[in-house]
Design a protein around this motif. Structure first.
Motif, mmCIF file in Angstrom:
data_model
loop_
_atom_site.group_PDB
_atom_site.id
_atom_site.type_symbol
_atom_site.label_atom_id
_atom_site.label_comp_id
_atom_site.label_asym_id
_atom_site.label_seq_id
_atom_site.Cartn_x
_atom_site.Cartn_y
_atom_site.Cartn_z
ATOM 1 N N LEU A 144 14.382 -4.818 2.575
ATOM 2 C CA LEU A 144 15.197 -4.618 1.369
ATOM 3 C C LEU A 144 16.393 -5.557 1.367
ATOM 4 N N PHE A 145 17.042 -5.685 2.524
ATOM 5 C CA PHE A 145 18.183 -6.594 2.600
ATOM 6 C C PHE A 145 17.748 -8.035 2.357
ATOM 7 N N ARG A 165 12.826 -3.403 -5.427
ATOM 8 C CA ARG A 165 13.746 -3.299 -4.298
ATOM 9 C C ARG A 165 14.223 -1.860 -4.181
ATOM 10 N N LYS A 213 18.161 -10.894 -14.846
ATOM 11 C CA LYS A 213 18.945 -12.039 -15.320
ATOM 12 C C LYS A 213 18.596 -12.251 -16.786
ATOM 13 N N TRP A 215 17.795 4.220 -1.655
ATOM 14 C CA TRP A 215 18.655 3.104 -2.087
ATOM 15 C C TRP A 215 17.823 2.232 -3.009
ATOM 16 N N VAL A 260 11.654 -1.492 6.796
ATOM 17 C CA VAL A 260 11.825 -1.398 5.342
ATOM 18 C C VAL A 260 13.244 -1.767 4.951
ATOM 19 N N LEU A 304 7.619 5.063 16.030
ATOM 20 C CA LEU A 304 7.027 4.477 14.825
ATOM 21 C C LEU A 304 7.894 4.726 13.599
ATOM 22 N N LYS A 305 8.456 5.938 13.517
ATOM 23 C CA LYS A 305 9.346 6.263 12.391
ATOM 24 C C LYS A 305 10.521 5.299 12.328
ATOM 25 N N MET A 328 9.553 1.785 11.376
ATOM 26 C CA MET A 328 9.286 1.701 9.939
ATOM 27 C C MET A 328 10.598 1.666 9.150
ATOM 28 N N LEU A 329 11.522 2.544 9.553
ATOM 29 C CA LEU A 329 12.807 2.597 8.846
ATOM 30 C C LEU A 329 13.524 1.268 8.956
ATOM 31 N N ASP A 362 18.855 -16.601 -6.519
ATOM 32 C CA ASP A 362 18.042 -17.366 -7.445
ATOM 33 C C ASP A 362 18.874 -17.835 -8.636
ATOM 34 N N LEU A 385 8.644 7.752 4.766
ATOM 35 C CA LEU A 385 9.452 6.557 4.539
ATOM 36 C C LEU A 385 8.711 5.715 3.513
ATOM 37 N N TYR A 399 17.888 -5.329 -10.628
ATOM 38 C CA TYR A 399 18.499 -6.616 -10.972
ATOM 39 C C TYR A 399 17.724 -7.254 -12.114
ATOM 40 N N LYS A 407 5.173 8.621 17.890
ATOM 41 C CA LYS A 407 5.369 8.834 16.460
ATOM 42 C C LYS A 407 6.841 8.671 16.078
ATOM 43 N N VAL A 451 14.019 1.789 -1.399
ATOM 44 C CA VAL A 451 13.509 2.454 -0.201
ATOM 45 C C VAL A 451 14.003 3.899 -0.226
ATOM 46 N N TYR A 462 23.272 -5.964 -12.268
ATOM 47 C CA TYR A 462 22.901 -5.267 -11.034
ATOM 48 C C TYR A 462 23.175 -3.772 -11.185
ATOM 49 N N PHE A 470 4.538 11.456 7.810
ATOM 50 C CA PHE A 470 4.279 12.015 9.143
ATOM 51 C C PHE A 470 4.262 13.532 9.019
ATOM 52 N N CYS A 529 15.491 -9.262 0.557
ATOM 53 C CA CYS A 529 15.183 -9.650 -0.821
ATOM 54 C C CYS A 529 16.267 -9.189 -1.774
ATOM 55 N N TYR A 530 17.474 -8.932 -1.243
ATOM 56 C CA TYR A 530 18.574 -8.551 -2.106
ATOM 57 C C TYR A 530 18.849 -9.683 -3.096
ATOM 58 N N PRO A 531 18.978 -9.350 -4.393
ATOM 59 C CA PRO A 531 19.090 -10.399 -5.397
ATOM 60 C C PRO A 531 20.386 -11.188 -5.277
ATOM 61 N N GLY A 532 20.383 -12.384 -5.831
ATOM 62 C CA GLY A 532 21.593 -13.175 -5.862
ATOM 63 C C GLY A 532 21.374 -14.600 -5.402
#
Lengths: 203, 224
Positions: free
Chosen positions: B18-19, A48, A76, A70, B14, B6-7, B10-11, B26, A27, A74, B3, A50, A102, A201, B21-24
């Protein structure tokens, strides 16, 4: 007959036990830098991304598997030339303003990797992934939005390394990838480098 | 088992990261400013050589009275930046100001431009330039009429000003049209929509008005 069974069981056991590992999962946090036409659209480094990768070993050195990722790119931009408008009814024009650009990318790939014998615990590898890439490209100017999307064929060569944490089956996964997608729909071909850092893993 | 857990942890982490810090988020107010120019291609096969500016920013309001308050705060910037660009394009001798008063208000930035009053001879300019500002969100296409005081002038104006679907409150429009066709509703030859100029900061509004009007003329090279 009994000897044959015992011999077969011993051979199968020997074969299985000869694989040091059976699967590898990782991951990753992916950092991206677009190139080519994609880089002309969004040229900065984006943080951004993953990816999730699962592989099954078919022998000590080769695995097959799949990955899904994904990426959200982005940027500007201001001071760009105006975008032309052609209404097709004898009127035309331009629109200008700060552009928010985007790119949303979802590559879904099957992959195969080859692992080198490093002589130590870490495992360097090379691989290739093939599959499809969903791309959504959107440009926003003020409250106006221009978008298009596509499904393209993609290929992704990769080099990387798995570095275990001590003797555990968990370690650091580092990879450098190049993602290429064919042009599709209204969108140009895709070109992008990815640096992935994540948790691996090894089973 | 640990384990596997933990996977998944982690998923989830992350993906959540990601969500998050999704742009839009600023976006500055200025980032939403746009300058749109629309023109009839046939009307500029021969570029105009002269223009007359109607020295009045028409305030386009809704009938329900739910308009944003506006007291001409950026009229001077709209009119004078337009005037400066016209003088640059056509020369000071080919640009006129149409005013109903002897002393135009706001004061023109260029004192060499000829002032045309109601009963002066028609200068026969190629284009009439009509500034306006939207004080109510418009959700259709239609026409609005400037104040009655234009009636009886030498153009027999009551020219209609077009407004368009979904333009936001505070949008400044500047239109150009052949003065001989002002009375019909066939639309302007050239219109710019400068979106989003009104904020609570007047100084900021004025700067963005000047920038927007200049950009409108910059991106319309067919006007000259």
């Amino acid at each position: 007959m009994r000897k044959i069974y015992i011999t077969a069981i011993l051979l199968i056991g020997l074969t299985i036990s000869s694989y040091a590992q059976s699967s590898y999962w990782s991951l990753n946090w992916d950092i991206t830098k677009a190139a080519g036409d994609t880089g002309d659209y969004i040229g900065n480094i984006n943080f951004r991304g993953v990816s999730f990768d699962g592989r099954a070993f078919i022998n000590d050195n080769i695995s097959i598997g799949g990955s899904v990722a994904w990426y959200t790119l982005y940027d500007k931009l201001s001071g760009l030339p105006p975008i032309e408008i052609d209404n097709g009814d004898g009127t035309a024009g331009h629109i200008s303003g700060t552009q928010a650009r985007y790119l949303n990318l979802v590559p879904v790939l099957i992959n195969s990797h080859f692992y080198f014998d490093s002589g130590g615990d870490f495992k360097p590898y090379i691989g290739i992934g093939l599959g499809g890439i969903y791309t959504e490209q959107r440009t926003e100017i003020g409250l106006s939005s221009f978008s298009s999307d596509s499904y393209a064929f993609g290929a992704q060569p990769e080099i990387g390394v798995y570095i275990p944490f001590g003797y555990s089956g968990t370690g650091l996964n580092l990879a450098l990838r190049y993602l290429y997608g064919t042009s599709a729909g209204d969108l140009d071909s895709l070109s992008m480098f990815t640096f992935a850092i994540g948790i691996g893993f090894m089973n | 088992m640990k384990k596997e857990i933990l996977k998944y942890v982690m998923l989830f982490s992350v993906t959540a990261l990601l969500f998050s810090c999704y742009p839009g988020n600023d976006t500055d107010l200025e980032d939403l400013d746009t300058v749109t120019t629309i023109y009839k291609t046939d009307d500029f096969s021969t570029p105009p050589k002269s223009a007359i500016v109607i020295w009045k920013v028409v305030e386009i309001k809704g009938e329900d009275g739910d308009n944003i308050p506006y007291h001409g705060e950026i009229d001077s910037e709209i009119l004078n930046t337009t005037l400066d660009n016209l003088v640059d394009m056509y020369g000071v001798d080919n640009v006129y100001i149409a005013s109903v008063t002897d002393t135009p208000s706001p004061v023109p930035s260029n004192s060499n431009v000829e002032i045309i009053k109601q009963h002066d001879p028609d200068p026969n300019a190629d284009m009439a330039v009509l500034p306006s500002i939207l004080l109510r969100k418009n959700v259709g296409v239609g026409w609005t009429y400037p104040p009655y005081w234009w009636w009886g002038c030498w153009y027999c104006w009551y020219y209609p000003v077009p407004y368009y679907y979904d333009y936001e409150v505070g949008t400044v429009m500047v239109s150009m049209k052949d003065p001989n066709r002002l009375g019909n509703e066939e639309g302007s030859s050239w219109t710019t929509f400068i979106r989003g100029l009104l904020s609570s900061n007047n100084s900021f509004n004025k700067d963005r008005t000047v920038k927007g009007v200049n950009q409108a003329f910059d991106q319309s090279p067919y006007l000259k």
